[in-house]
Design a protein around this motif. Sequence first.
Motif, PDB file in Angstrom:
ATOM      1  N   TYR A 131       6.116  39.503   4.344  1.00  0.00           N
ATOM      2  CA  TYR A 131       5.032  38.986   4.475  1.00  0.00           C
ATOM      3  C   TYR A 131       4.807  37.986   5.771  1.00  0.00           C
ATOM      4  N   ASP A 132       5.603  36.351   5.066  1.00  0.00           N
ATOM      5  CA  ASP A 132       5.627  35.686   5.890  1.00  0.00           C
ATOM      6  C   ASP A 132       6.043  35.418   7.865  1.00  0.00           C
ATOM      7  N   ASN A 133       6.709  36.296   8.419  1.00  0.00           N
ATOM      8  CA  ASN A 133       7.123  36.475   9.386  1.00  0.00           C
ATOM      9  C   ASN A 133       6.800  36.980  10.111  1.00  0.00           C
ATOM     10  N   GLY A 134       5.410  36.450  10.512  1.00  0.00           N
ATOM     11  CA  GLY A 134       4.717  36.331  11.529  1.00  0.00           C
ATOM     12  C   GLY A 134       3.240  36.073  11.954  1.00  0.00           C
ATOM     13  N   LEU A 135       2.462  35.866  12.424  1.00  0.00           N
ATOM     14  CA  LEU A 135       1.792  35.127  13.434  1.00  0.00           C
ATOM     15  C   LEU A 135       0.157  34.847  12.232  1.00  0.00           C
ATOM     16  N   ARG A 136      -0.224  35.715  11.118  1.00  0.00           N
ATOM     17  CA  ARG A 136      -0.953  35.222  10.423  1.00  0.00           C
ATOM     18  C   ARG A 136      -1.639  33.633   9.609  1.00  0.00           C
ATOM     19  N   SER A 137      -1.855  33.865   8.495  1.00  0.00           N
ATOM     20  CA  SER A 137      -1.928  32.051   7.884  1.00  0.00           C
ATOM     21  C   SER A 137      -1.713  32.524   6.320  1.00  0.00           C
ATOM     22  N   GLU A 138      -0.911  32.793   5.911  1.00  0.00           N
ATOM     23  CA  GLU A 138      -0.893  33.016   4.915  1.00  0.00           C
ATOM     24  C   GLU A 138       0.809  31.507   4.760  1.00  0.00           C
ATOM     25  N   PRO A 139       1.908  32.062   5.672  1.00  0.00           N
ATOM     26  CA  PRO A 139       2.809  30.748   5.217  1.00  0.00           C
ATOM     27  C   PRO A 139       2.139  29.124   5.342  1.00  0.00           C
ATOM     28  N   ILE A 140       1.185  29.167   5.975  1.00  0.00           N
ATOM     29  CA  ILE A 140       0.850  28.199   6.121  1.00  0.00           C
ATOM     30  C   ILE A 140      -0.642  27.239   4.509  1.00  0.00           C
ATOM     31  N   VAL A 141      -0.925  28.198   4.030  1.00  0.00           N
ATOM     32  CA  VAL A 141      -1.968  28.770   2.803  1.00  0.00           C
ATOM     33  C   VAL A 141      -0.394  29.276   1.155  1.00  0.00           C
ATOM     34  N   ALA A 142       0.882  29.527   1.639  1.00  0.00           N
ATOM     35  CA  ALA A 142       1.408  29.101   0.376  1.00  0.00           C
ATOM     36  C   ALA A 142       2.041  27.799   0.834  1.00  0.00           C
ATOM     37  N   LEU A 143       2.394  27.000   1.960  1.00  0.00           N
ATOM     38  CA  LEU A 143       2.605  25.446   1.965  1.00  0.00           C
ATOM     39  C   LEU A 143       1.458  24.643   1.791  1.00  0.00           C
ATOM     40  N   GLY A 144       0.333  25.123   1.982  1.00  0.00           N
ATOM     41  CA  GLY A 144      -0.281  24.216   0.945  1.00  0.00           C
ATOM     42  C   GLY A 144      -1.163  23.770  -0.061  1.00  0.00           C
ATOM     43  N   ALA A 145      -0.742  25.441  -0.623  1.00  0.00           N
ATOM     44  CA  ALA A 145      -0.797  25.763  -2.440  1.00  0.00           C
ATOM     45  C   ALA A 145       0.014  24.639  -2.963  1.00  0.00           C
ATOM     46  N   LEU A 146       1.369  24.517  -2.217  1.00  0.00           N
ATOM     47  CA  LEU A 146       2.808  23.966  -2.793  1.00  0.00           C
ATOM     48  C   LEU A 146       2.861  22.469  -3.416  1.00  0.00           C
ATOM     49  N   LEU A 147       1.730  22.304  -1.588  1.00  0.00           N
ATOM     50  CA  LEU A 147       2.058  20.367  -1.804  1.00  0.00           C
ATOM     51  C   LEU A 147       0.388  20.038  -2.943  1.00  0.00           C
ATOM     52  N   THR A 148      -0.360  20.917  -2.257  1.00  0.00           N
ATOM     53  CA  THR A 148      -1.990  20.435  -3.351  1.00  0.00           C
ATOM     54  C   THR A 148      -0.982  20.766  -4.992  1.00  0.00           C
TER      55      THR A 148
END
Length: 374
Positions: free
Chosen positions: A295-312
Amino acid sequence: GGILLATAPPQGKGADLEAMFVRVSGESVDVLDRNAVVATATRAEMSECSKLVITSDSTQTYANFEGVTRTVEKTTPDGGRELVTVPVDGRLLGDLRPQVVGVFTDMKGGVPDGLSFHMTIDSRFSSSPTLLKMVAVIAAVLLTLLSMGALAVLDTSDGRGHRRILPAHWLKPTWADGGIIGTLLLWHFVGANTSDDGYILSMVRVAPHAGYLANYFRWFGVPEAPFGWYYYVIQAFAEISTASPWVRIPALLCGILCWMVISREVVPRLGNAVARSQVALWTGGLVFLAFWLPYDNGLRSEPIVALGALLTWVSIERAIATSRLLPAAVAVLVAAFTLAAAPTGLMCVAALLAGIRPLVAIVVRRRKQFGDLA
């Protein structure tokens, strides 16, 4: 015959209902706007036509075959009949401005002398910041930093210093790091991309020429704002090179950071039994890869959302565990930027809501401690 002018591809879905067309047949030339005839002239009359002028604004749509006239019979005020010469034109009242996807024609060969097309796009929602707005933005940033500095001073009132952002063991590599990060690096080059990479890459490649990042595939050229700052990061990479491994580096970095946060911050908070278990660590890593790789090996925004959710989540947990408010403020900022990256960043609000009760207790204690001084 054919299409002299169209503001949308004639074969496009709903083009007749939304766009403007100038159609030429063997008998006539018709100006149509949103599937309604504005004006029409015969092919024989076109020998007299010097110019075809079409205007469309918020009040009316008007077309005039300049130089073409017709003689018609009209009734005079005294009830008689007379022949008068009238122009060949027509108008539709109301705001019927056509949708513009581009400028299309069936004409072939060189461009005739004098042929021109001018359009002022309805850009009522396009704006640039005024001086007052820029001052407000800069003031908001400075005051936010000032308030976080004040929270940092307030948090040291218990006599303890601040905990390091990255503990000493954070950068110490492990075998699990090698397995998980190594798989992410390998998949970065050999793994499948996401299905939306094509249109996102087209958007970021066009952005320098358009002047803004437009989602013209789904939103008819409307900017991604207020969501989508992550795509501007990809645009910065695309201005150097559009090679797939290069523009997907932000997603790779997000994956590596996600694993570092999971292994260093999340797993230890699940209890000593889990923290000391290599089986639990490796299992968590494999589950992480099972979701990340497809799901996250591309240009969509899911990678940054996953990282932001973890950091929050981690920041809220640290605020509760240390009875400090600065980590909570950091969590709010991270959640805000994650939400601005994509609508799915709303999941960060769950972590904020889950931590409200203990955070309010910390604020109440601080209020009792410093309220009289204030």
